[in-house]
Each structure stands twice: as C-alpha cells, then as structure tokens.
Design a protein around this motif. Structure first.
Motif, PDB file in Angstrom:
ATOM      1  N   LEU A  52       9.727  -2.551  -3.970  1.00 38.36           N
ATOM      2  CA  LEU A  52       9.401  -3.548  -4.992  1.00 38.36           C
ATOM      3  C   LEU A  52      10.666  -4.111  -5.647  1.00 38.36           C
ATOM      4  O   LEU A  52      10.722  -5.295  -5.985  1.00 38.36           O
ATOM      5  CB  LEU A  52       8.486  -2.930  -6.047  1.00 38.36           C
ATOM      6  N   ARG A  53      11.672  -3.270  -5.835  1.00 39.74           N
ATOM      7  CA  ARG A  53      12.936  -3.767  -6.406  1.00 39.74           C
ATOM      8  C   ARG A  53      13.578  -4.784  -5.462  1.00 39.74           C
ATOM      9  O   ARG A  53      14.090  -5.818  -5.888  1.00 39.74           O
ATOM     10  CB  ARG A  53      13.884  -2.599  -6.673  1.00 39.74           C
ATOM     11  N   GLU A  54      13.554  -4.456  -4.165  1.00 34.94           N
ATOM     12  CA  GLU A  54      14.129  -5.382  -3.191  1.00 34.94           C
ATOM     13  C   GLU A  54      13.376  -6.704  -3.199  1.00 34.94           C
ATOM     14  O   GLU A  54      13.991  -7.784  -3.161  1.00 34.94           O
ATOM     15  CB  GLU A  54      14.090  -4.764  -1.792  1.00 34.94           C
ATOM     16  N   MET A  55      12.058  -6.651  -3.269  1.00 36.72           N
ATOM     17  CA  MET A  55      11.273  -7.882  -3.294  1.00 36.72           C
ATOM     18  C   MET A  55      11.520  -8.662  -4.577  1.00 36.72           C
ATOM     19  O   MET A  55      11.530  -9.900  -4.582  1.00 36.72           O
ATOM     20  CB  MET A  55       9.786  -7.558  -3.132  1.00 36.72           C
ATOM     21  N   PRO A 100       8.381   6.682  -5.094  1.00 36.92           N
ATOM     22  CA  PRO A 100       9.783   6.213  -5.142  1.00 36.92           C
ATOM     23  C   PRO A 100      10.124   5.228  -4.037  1.00 36.92           C
ATOM     24  O   PRO A 100      10.834   4.245  -4.281  1.00 36.92           O
ATOM     25  CB  PRO A 100      10.577   7.524  -4.998  1.00 36.92           C
ATOM     26  N   ASP A 101       9.629   5.477  -2.800  1.00 42.27           N
ATOM     27  CA  ASP A 101       9.888   4.530  -1.714  1.00 42.27           C
ATOM     28  C   ASP A 101       9.259   3.177  -2.009  1.00 42.27           C
ATOM     29  O   ASP A 101       9.850   2.119  -1.737  1.00 42.27           O
ATOM     30  CB  ASP A 101       9.336   5.068  -0.390  1.00 42.27           C
ATOM     31  N   SER A 109       0.844  -1.190   0.000  1.00 42.91           N
ATOM     32  CA  SER A 109       0.000   0.000   0.000  1.00 42.91           C
ATOM     33  C   SER A 109       0.881   1.241   0.000  1.00 42.91           C
ATOM     34  O   SER A 109       1.817   1.337   0.800  1.00 42.91           O
ATOM     35  CB  SER A 109      -0.908   0.021   1.241  1.00 42.91           C
ATOM     36  N   VAL A 110       0.610   2.180  -0.906  1.00 46.15           N
ATOM     37  CA  VAL A 110       1.385   3.415  -0.959  1.00 46.15           C
ATOM     38  C   VAL A 110       0.424   4.606  -0.943  1.00 46.15           C
ATOM     39  O   VAL A 110      -0.496   4.700  -1.752  1.00 46.15           O
ATOM     40  CB  VAL A 110       2.311   3.445  -2.201  1.00 46.15           C
ATOM     41  N   ASP A 111       0.663   5.492   0.022  1.00 48.50           N
ATOM     42  CA  ASP A 111      -0.183   6.683   0.183  1.00 48.50           C
ATOM     43  C   ASP A 111       0.635   7.726   0.937  1.00 48.50           C
ATOM     44  O   ASP A 111       1.257   7.413   1.956  1.00 48.50           O
ATOM     45  CB  ASP A 111      -1.456   6.340   0.962  1.00 48.50           C
ATOM     46  N   ASP A 112       0.628   8.971   0.454  1.00 55.93           N
ATOM     47  CA  ASP A 112       1.445   9.999   1.091  1.00 55.93           C
ATOM     48  C   ASP A 112       0.783  10.569   2.341  1.00 55.93           C
ATOM     49  O   ASP A 112       1.443  11.240   3.140  1.00 55.93           O
ATOM     50  CB  ASP A 112       1.730  11.136   0.102  1.00 55.93           C
ATOM     51  N   LEU A 119       2.040   2.945 -10.577  1.00 56.81           N
ATOM     52  CA  LEU A 119       1.604   1.638 -11.065  1.00 56.81           C
ATOM     53  C   LEU A 119       2.203   1.321 -12.427  1.00 56.81           C
ATOM     54  O   LEU A 119       2.522   0.163 -12.719  1.00 56.81           O
ATOM     55  CB  LEU A 119       0.078   1.582 -11.124  1.00 56.81           C
ATOM     56  N   GLU A 120       2.393   2.350 -13.230  1.00 61.03           N
ATOM     57  CA  GLU A 120       2.978   2.139 -14.559  1.00 61.03           C
ATOM     58  C   GLU A 120       4.406   1.608 -14.449  1.00 61.03           C
ATOM     59  O   GLU A 120       4.816   0.727 -15.217  1.00 61.03           O
ATOM     60  CB  GLU A 120       2.948   3.447 -15.347  1.00 61.03           C
ATOM     61  N   GLN A 121       5.175   2.130 -13.495  1.00 65.25           N
ATOM     62  CA  GLN A 121       6.540   1.634 -13.301  1.00 65.25           C
ATOM     63  C   GLN A 121       6.555   0.320 -12.527  1.00 65.25           C
ATOM     64  O   GLN A 121       7.391  -0.559 -12.779  1.00 65.25           O
ATOM     65  CB  GLN A 121       7.374   2.681 -12.562  1.00 65.25           C
ATOM     66  N   ALA A 122       5.625   0.183 -11.596  1.00 59.63           N
ATOM     67  CA  ALA A 122       5.588  -1.024 -10.778  1.00 59.63           C
ATOM     68  C   ALA A 122       5.268  -2.256 -11.612  1.00 59.63           C
ATOM     69  O   ALA A 122       5.790  -3.347 -11.348  1.00 59.63           O
ATOM     70  CB  ALA A 122       4.567  -0.871  -9.657  1.00 59.63           C
ATOM     71  N   MET A 123       4.438  -2.103 -12.635  1.00 63.03           N
ATOM     72  CA  MET A 123       4.064  -3.268 -13.424  1.00 63.03           C
ATOM     73  C   MET A 123       5.237  -3.798 -14.254  1.00 63.03           C
ATOM     74  O   MET A 123       5.228  -4.956 -14.669  1.00 63.03           O
ATOM     75  CB  MET A 123       2.874  -2.933 -14.328  1.00 63.03           C
TER      76      MET A 123
END
Length: 564
Positions: free
Chosen positions: A58-61, A52-53, A20-23, A86-90
């Motif tokens: 996600l990169r670590e996972m 970014p966080d 979950s990501v929310d500022d 989400l565009e980068q995460a996918m």
C-alpha cells in the motif's frame, strides 16, 4: 449484475487496485482467483499473505499515485489481525472500501470493527458460490467507491513546509523546467500520508515523490534532475560548440548552432529560460501579438534546439574556462570538464541581492527573487509587494494582480517611465488593485518563522512606515555573475564581458587580443570564445536582442572555425 466500470477506461489509465490479505495460502489464492476472474480486466488484483506485507504494498501504491478501491482482509492473522491492518491501511488510503473476512465465530469482532475502522462490510467464509456471496458485496463496494473523489495523482509530488526556503526552491526548480507537480503541505492529512508512505517525517522535508513512486528525501537539484528525466550528462567529450547559459541568447545559439550542423551542447545551471523564463507574459516579442509567457517561449526554444540535435544538460555549474591549444575547456563545479572548438558565454544576469537587514533570513519564506509565477497561487487574496521598476517587475505585478487582493510596486525612482516599457506602464495604470510607491525603498523586514512585516522609507518625505506583508518579490537590477571568468576574458568594471570593437583602446591593439586579425564582433579577448545576451557589456537587455545575438554569435563561430 455486471462489475462496475472504472470511470477512466483509457488503456493508459492507472488501474485501481483491489488488495486481498490472508495468511492462509489456500484461502488467499481462492480469493484472488475469484476476484481476478470477475474484476481483473478493469482492476489490479493484489495479493499479500500478511498485514506488514500488505502495508508495504500500500505504501508503494501511495507513492506511485495508484488508487486503491477495496481492501479485503482476513480477521484471524498472526502478528497483525485484519482489524489492526485495516486501521493502519486507512491512514494511507482513506477512500478505500474496507471488507473483513470472518468465520461465523468471529461475527461479534467484525461488528465491533465497524466502529473501530469504519468497516464497510464483513464477509463470512466460505463465500461459495462467489456469484451469490462474494461478487454482490464487491460490486456494491465498487459502486460506492466510484462515487467518491479519488482521482490518482501520478505526476511528481512535493511534500514540504509552507515557509521552507528549500521547499520553495524545489517547486521553483520543477516549475522552471516545465515539470508538472502537485504540492502538499506536511501538516495536512494527505501530506502526512505521503510522508508515512515514504518512511520519513516532517523533519526531513522537502520530500519529492517521482511519478514512478521513488521517494527523494531532501534532494539536491542534481538528484532531482537525474530522477525526473532531465539530462545532466553530456554524451560526448568534445563538441564544436559549447553554449553556457540557457536564457534567450543561449537557446538562440543552440537552435542556430545545431540547425547548421555544429555538434552543440547547451549547459544550464538551473533551468532554460533565464530571467525571461520567469516572465508571466512577454507582449513585445516579434511574432506573438497576444503575448507569450517566458516559460512557454523557453520550452518551445528548448524543444526546437533538441529537434535539431543540440544536447541540453542541466544542473551543471560552470566554474572555469581554460585555453588548451585549439581547444576551449569548460570546467564544472563537480570537477568534470568538457572540451570544444568554440564557446558562447550566454549566462545572462542574476537579480542583485537586496541589502536591507533581514532579507536573507526570509528568502524563500515570504521573500522571493523573481518566482512570481511559482508562488502566485499561494498569495491569492493577499497583499503583495514588488520591488523594482523594470519590465520583469511590471510583468509580475500584472500577473499577481489577477488573484491578489492588492499589489504595491516599490520603486526608488520618481516614476516607472525611465525603466519600464510604455505598454506595461499603461496596463498598470488601468489595473485598480496595483499601486506604485515612487521614491521609496524597503529598509527592513521582520517576522517569526516567515515574513510578516516590511518597513518602507519614502526618500522624498524622509519618512518610514511599517506595513503588514507576507509576500515580497524582488526584481532589483542585475549582476552578471562572471567571477568564474576572472583573469580569462576582459570584463568591464561591473563584470560584464567586453567583446569585439569594444576591446580596442584608443584605436590601438585590442586588450588581451593575441592574434593579428581583429576580433569578430561578439568575440571576447580569447579567440573562439564569444558572448551573447545580457552578459555582454552594454547589451540592450531585451529578449529579441538576446536571441539575435545568439544567432549572430553562431555565424561568427562558423567564421572562426573556417579560419581561426
């Protein structure tokens, strides 16, 4: 409705993640609280307060091989909004389900995101009560995610080029050390995702990602060994016995030395097993009527030596041997050294380099010395050429013939009978897709970025033929590689170590022998330094004889220690 269960309920299984990501800290805590309460037992709930966080997490996972089931992202975030995230995460986790948190005023943007990032659902805030508005959505997404193929890859991963010599060496190193790994080509989607997660690109391959998620960019063998759990440093400064070389003779010596109470360390440059460790199946070794692969035999012997207390250290290249009074000093390429009362040299032999033009340019890119087991999967349904007429070549041919379209054995002799065991010759004769080209040799190779053609010369007819070939395996005799012993122990004109009665000249005093007593049977011209296995002059070049010499050398070590 109850939460969907992960397909792997084992306590040791890697928990899939829901991120979950929310500022907004308040919203973020509320989302994570509700998710953890419902799904925390079976899923790892991860919280991030910026795009970014979240991407870093996600990169670590990705590197650790942890699957990501659902991404929940708030639409309105400064710097990187939910759709951009989400565009980068996918790109990193294409199988993760994507949920966008939106306010009522942002519904149009959420609908647009369905096309931009293949959004699976958008969820209006607030979602109270979660039992009615949040959990049914997450349950449905988890059900959909569990229906896809997304098994985590938690073993070591290698990303590299198909025709990269160094990538081939890394695969060979891990395979010979019995370390499981998964191979990804850098130009394929998953390989590219792993490179992005590692923060590098295809120009810096191979990249090795350990099971713990550490990315090693263009690592050396020593760096690899240190990161994947191999022992590279001896625990003591002085031993009763140093065994140099981890082939059958060295492993036999380590087992018998440690089991008989000697403080024993085995030093190996690459991997235990030696040339025998690369054999696909050894069928004439005592006690294994159904045969055993060289790697299985080496692994059992290594574990047996360790059980008795022998240390096995790898990626240490021995470059010198010195006599310092009663001590025998082994020097390493990195400048370190190790002392012992006695030394057994069991370094075996190496395949000779092939003299044909172009061979060196394509080594690791279609041309391989040994390596048949490591490369077999990549040459399935293709034509394979093997150069050599000894047992190692025959075993490789039989193994590769299982999956290759054809296997051609190229041998300079008129037949295989003088150099190969009878049982192997019989097997080869009964395998339809194996052909033997006798009286022949490879005279040149060619190709662009990898091997594509080889030229074969028939010495009986004095003719040449160029054939298409992407796979050439070389098993062309052996060289002892004992230059590091030059001036220390007596060797014959081919570099093999001379020992025992063979040191005598015309019945006189043994060459280079300083003591009154005669040398023991496997003792070299330096008292307390013994030899065993293929590196021994006029050895039998068989696994059983090498193991036997390793055991015999330990018996002679005891004699030396009792009365130097």
């Amino acid at each position: 409705m109850t939460a969907p269960r992960d397909r792997n309920d084992s306590p040791a299984a890697v928990k899939p993640a829901i991120l979950s990501v929310d500022d907004d800290p308040g919203v973020s805590r509320a989302v994570v609280r509700d998710l953890r309460r419902r799904y925390g037992e079976k899923y790892r709930i991860v919280r991030a307060q910026s795009g970014p966080d979240a991407l870093d997490a996600l990169r670590e996972m990705k590197l650790r091989g942890q699957p990501v089931a659902i991404l929940v992202a708030d639409y309105r975030m400064p710097g990187m909004d939910g759709i951009q995230f989400l565009e980068q995460a996918m790109d990193l986790h294409p199988y993760a389900r994507r949920v966008l948190l939106t306010a009522y005023a942002d519904t149009d943007a959420a609908i647009d995101a369905i096309n931009v990032v293949d959004l699976d659902h958008y969820l209006l805030k607030p979602w109270d009560p979660p039992e009615e508005k949040l959990y049914p959505v997450i349950d449905a997404q988890l059900e959909a995610w569990l229906c896809t193929e997304h098994r985590p890859i938690t073993e070591t991963k290698i990303v590299g080029h198909r025709w990269s010599a160094r990538s081939s060496e890394v695969r060979e190193f891990l395979a010979r050390n019995q370390l499981p790994y998964r191979w990804y080509m850098s130009d394929e989607p998953e390989g590219a995702r792993l490179l992005e997660a590692a923060g590098t690109d295809a120009d810096h391959c191979p990249v090795v990602i350990t099971a713990e998620g550490e990315a090693l960019i263009e690592p050396t063998d020593a760096e690899l060994a240190a990161r994947v759990g191999l022992n590279t440093t001896p625990s003591k400064d002085f031993y009763d016995l140093i065994v140099i070389g981890g082939g059958p003779a060295g492993l036999g010596a380590a087992v018998y030395g440690a089991s008989e109470g000697l403080r024993t360390v085995l030093v190996e440059r690459t991997a235990t097993g030696g040339q025998a460790g690369q054999s696909s199946r050894i069928e004439n070794y005592l006690g294994f009527p159904d045969g055993v692969s060289g790697s299985q035999l080496a692994d059992r012997a290594r574990r047996q030596a360790s059980k008795f207390g022998a240390e096995v250290i790898t990626t240490r290249d021995v470059v010198g041997l010195e006599v310092r009074g009663a001590a025998r000093t082994v020097r390493f390429a990195d400048g370190d050294s190790l002392d012992a009362h006695t030394v057994i040299v069991a370094t075996g032999v190496m395949y000779r380099r092939h003299p044909a033009p172009g061979i060196d340019d394509y080594t690791g890119r279609g041309v391989y010395y040994g390596s048949a087991m490591t490369e077999a999967a990549r040459c399935a349904n293709e034509d394979v050429y093997i150069v050599g007429g000894a047992n190692s070549a025959g075993q490789a041919a039989v193994y590769l013939a299982r999956t290759s379209r054809s296997v051609t054995i190229v041998v300079r002799a008129p037949s295989l009978e003088k150099s190969m065991s009878h049982y192997l010759i019989q097997q080869i004769e009964n395998i339809e897709n194996i052909t033997v080209r006798s009286c022949s040799e490879v005279t040149s190779v060619a190709g662009d970025d990898h091997l594509e053609r080889i030229t074969l010369r028939n010495n009986a007819t004095d003719t040449e033929e160029t054939v298409d070939a992407q796979w050439l395996f070389l098993f062309i005799g052996a060289a002892p590689g004992t230059e590091w012993l030059d001036g220390v122990v007596v060797r014959d004109d081919r570099g093999y170590v001379v020992a025992g009665p063979d040191l005598a000249i015309d019945g006189g005093r043994p060459r280079g022998w300083p003591l009154e007593r005669p040398p023991h049977h496997l003792e070299t011209s330096v008292p307390g330094v013994f030899v065993a296995g293929d590196v021994h002059a006029d050895s039998a070049k068989r696994v059983a004889s090498a193991v036997g010499e390793g055991a015999m050398a330990v018996m002679l070590v005891h004699r030396y220690l009792a009365k130097p």
